[in-house]
Scaffold this motif. Structure first.
Motif: not given
Length: 139
Positions: A92-117
């Motif tokens: 987890y490079s610093w840029d990956i961690l920062y990106n995961l932090a900044k875009h948490h809500d949309e990435l998490w929702q995308e993950y939940l949508n993928q699981l559901e689909s």
């Protein structure tokens, strides 16, 4: 993804909250992000999960109760996170961690949508390979 960009924020403090299963990143200026272990695990940057090109990703499942059991610095640019399911190949490079932090809500929702689909679950692990037996051609 070689190195990090010069302007990538680097956390000034990293706190591991085992009970609440959260990794907290604190940045200069007081910005603080709480990333739960499951989120970090399903968005692992490891090649085995991400594949080697678009469309080759393996959706990570059944990670709701995963624990983060170790954090190791990798040079000055990344953290290696070790999870209780044995996964430790994501850097987890610093840029990956920062990106995961900044875009948490949309990435998490995308993950939940993928699981559901795909009819998959946060509670049933279909991605970790069994340790023995199995004839699916993976080793």
């Amino acid at each position: 993804m070689a190195g990090i960009e010069a302007n990538t924020p680097i956390p000034v403090e990293i706190k591991l909250h085992q009970k609440s299963r959260v990794l907290e990143l604190v940045y200069e200026g007081g910005d603080s992000y709480r990333l739960d272990f499951e989120y970090l695990r399903v968005y692992t940057p490891s090649a085995e999960a991400r594949g080697h090109g678009p469309g080759q990703e393996t959706l990570q499942t059944g990670k709701r109760n995963v624990d983060l059991v170790g954090i190791e610095p990798v040079g000055t640019y990344a953290l290696k996170l070790v999870f209780s399911d044995g996964h430790d190949s994501g850097l987890y490079s610093w840029d990956i961690l920062y990106n995961l932090a900044k875009h948490h809500d949309e990435l998490w929702q995308e993950y939940l949508n993928q699981l559901e689909s795909q009819g998959l679950s946060r509670d049933i692990d279909t991605t970790s390979r069994p340790k023995s037996g199995g004839s699916c051609g993976h080793h």
